[in-house]
Design a protein around this motif. Structure first.
Motif, short mmCIF file in Angstrom:
data_model
loop_
_atom_site.label_atom_id
_atom_site.label_comp_id
_atom_site.label_asym_id
_atom_site.label_seq_id
_atom_site.Cartn_x
_atom_site.Cartn_y
_atom_site.Cartn_z
N GLN A 261 14.14 4.37 -4.45
CA GLN A 261 13.07 4.79 -5.34
C GLN A 261 12.73 3.64 -6.28
N THR A 354 0.96 11.25 -1.35
CA THR A 354 2.20 11.12 -2.11
C THR A 354 1.99 10.85 -3.59
N TRP A 356 2.17 7.90 -4.73
CA TRP A 356 3.02 6.75 -5.02
C TRP A 356 2.17 5.49 -5.23
N ASN A 360 5.80 2.62 -8.83
CA ASN A 360 6.48 3.92 -8.88
C ASN A 360 6.37 4.56 -7.51
N TYR A 361 7.45 4.45 -6.77
CA TYR A 361 7.40 4.76 -5.33
C TYR A 361 8.65 5.56 -4.95
N ARG A 433 6.47 -1.43 0.95
CA ARG A 433 5.73 -0.45 0.16
C ARG A 433 4.38 -0.14 0.78
#
Length: 477
Positions: A261, A354, A356, A360-361, A433
């Motif tokens: 995360q 998502t 994301w 911030n993933y 990512r």
């Protein structure tokens, strides 16, 4: 008597050479676990013992034939030697972009060991040495699709460890368009153009999971049809096998079985913050009072590419040290502010809703060989590509149910290990990512040291980065 003695000594030497070469060759085959190579043994025996085949017939010729064939013989030997060395032991790799700066710099030439993680048995063995997928000048494929062998890897000296810098084949490079500048952008282009061409977009939060799945398929197909219809701009659609895809180099920040995360730019693994690289970079909005002196730029590693980004976008990548130094130079810099702007929807999976961003993933579980994952409509977008593309299953989603190879599936056991790769230039890196997991069959090797380094912003001797020559990559933390 003397003649027979010399003859016997000559025969003994030939037998000795044959035995040594044969033993080494058999050990090589045992290492690769590829016994197809046994078909070469009769030829080795003939070359040293029986000599029925005139391997160097041209030595008996005269004039230009002997001269030309001597060069042909030398060139063929060199190409074969380079082919096997590059395939199984090591190869050269040059850093083409700034995604790993300031750890590895654009213009760094790396000695990449394939023995470190174990060399792959080539999937497409018939290829021109020193080319990845395209013949220079002719701009055509440098390999032949047949034969195509399944993934196998010889035993290496170790395995990929956390925070290793790794060379690997670009996972999303399976489908391409043939115009070079678009060859790594196929999937992003399909979703990007599709999203831009659809006028009446639904509120995704109001849709069911199945409806969102169907909508993203629609978006992808609209974009794909646009790309395929514009051959003049994008070229034709083509496919590349795993070992012929582009070579990338990134840092492994997530191992098989870990849950990753990213929170406020920091990578967490299983809930614990992973140590950032010493030269990690983020982009900052910078307002200058005057031009930066060249000696200061060189000291801080600020490139012309960085200045171009500042001039065009108002921000540029900086290390922690560069931020500290520039913040103290009130005569040069008016302000430095961290760039926290991050778009939603451009991260992996492109067909997942998502929310994301690059900073911030997740959380996202990294697949591990032999481990079973419960698959649901909430996570199938994340794991569709590993299940379908990398592990070769037929996957469909219909009526809120997931079908693998024609059977409804509520779980899946992975056949390979996967890794999460990111660049140290965190705000200027196309990495996991944006295109997801790196399967183990895409791992190429481990960079050992920098054997040459040239600054693209400077020419001549001033462009040689002498202090970087023969630096060990393992020391770049």
């Amino acid at each position: 008597m003397t003649y027979n003695k010399k003859k016997n000594n000559g025969n003994a030497r030939q037998w000795g050479k044959f035995i040594i070469v044969t033993v080494l060759y058999l050990l090589f085959l045992y290492w690769l676990k590829s016994w197809l190579g046994l078909i070469v043994l009769p030829f080795i025996f003939d070359a040293y013992i029986t000599k029925k085949i005139k391997w160097q017939w041209w030595k008996d010729a005269e004039g230009p034939v002997r001269f030309i064939m001597s060069w042909v013989d030398a060139i063929v030997f060199a190409l074969v030697a380079v082919y096997f060395i590059n395939l199984f032991f090591f190869q050269n790799y040059v850093i083409p972009s700034s995604s790993l700066e300031k750890s590895l710099l654009t213009g760094d030439y790396l000695f990449v060991s394939k023995v470190s993680y174990g060399p792959r048995i080539p999937e497409t063995p018939l290829t021109m040495p020193l080319t990845q997928h395209t013949l220079p000048v002719f701009e055509c494929k440098s390999y032949i699709d047949w034969p195509h062998w399944n993934y196998r890897r010889a035993k290496g000296l170790g395995k990929v460890e956390l925070n290793d810098i790794v060379v690997f084949n670009y996972p999303a490079g399976d489908t391409i368009t043939t115009v070079p500048r678009y060859q790594t952008e196929y999937y992003a282009m399909c979703y990007g153009y599709g999203n831009g061409m659809i006028e009446n977009k639904p509120q995704l939060d109001s849709l069911t999971a199945q409806q969102r799945w169907d909508y993203y398929r629609f978006v992808y197909n609209v974009g794909r049809n646009h790309v395929l219809a514009n051959v003049a701009e994008f070229g034709k659609q083509a496919w590349r096998p795993t070992d012929r895809r582009e070579n990338y180099v990134k840092r492994c920040v997530g191992l098989p079985g870990q849950t990753l995360q990213i929170k406020d730019r920091i990578v967490y693994l299983d809930g614990k913050a992973n140590k950032e690289p010493e030269n990690v970079q983020y982009s900052y909005f910078v307002k200058l009072k005057q031009y930066l002196p060249d000696d200061l730029m060189k000291d801080l590693g600020i490139s012309m590419e960085d200045l171009t980004s500042l001039n065009q976008n108002g921000y540029m990548p900086l290390t922690k040290r560069a931020v500290k130094v520039l913040s103290a130079r009130k005569d040069l810099v008016e302000s430095i502010v961290l760039n926290t702007e991050a778009t939603v929807g451009d991260t992996y999976p492109l067909n997942g809703h998502t929310g994301w961003t690059r900073d911030n993933y997740g959380p996202i579980w990294i697949p591990q060989k032999g481990k079973t994952l419960d698959i649901t409509m909430d996570n199938i977008a994340i794991y569709e590509r590993p299940i379908k593309v990398y592990e070769g299953n037929d996957l469909k989603v219909e009526n809120g149910k997931i079908f693998i190879n024609g059977k409804e599936a509520k779980s899946y056991t992975f056949k390979m290990d996967y890794y999460w790769m990111m660049g140290d230039n965190r705000h200027n890196s196309a990495d996991s990512r944006f295109w997801g997991f790196v399967p183990e069959d895409h791992i190429v090797g481990k960079p050992i040291f920098i054997w040459w380094s040239s600054d693209p912003d400077r020419s001549g001797f001033s462009g040689i980065r002498w202090h970087r020559l023969f630096n060990m990559v393992d020391n770049i933390k």
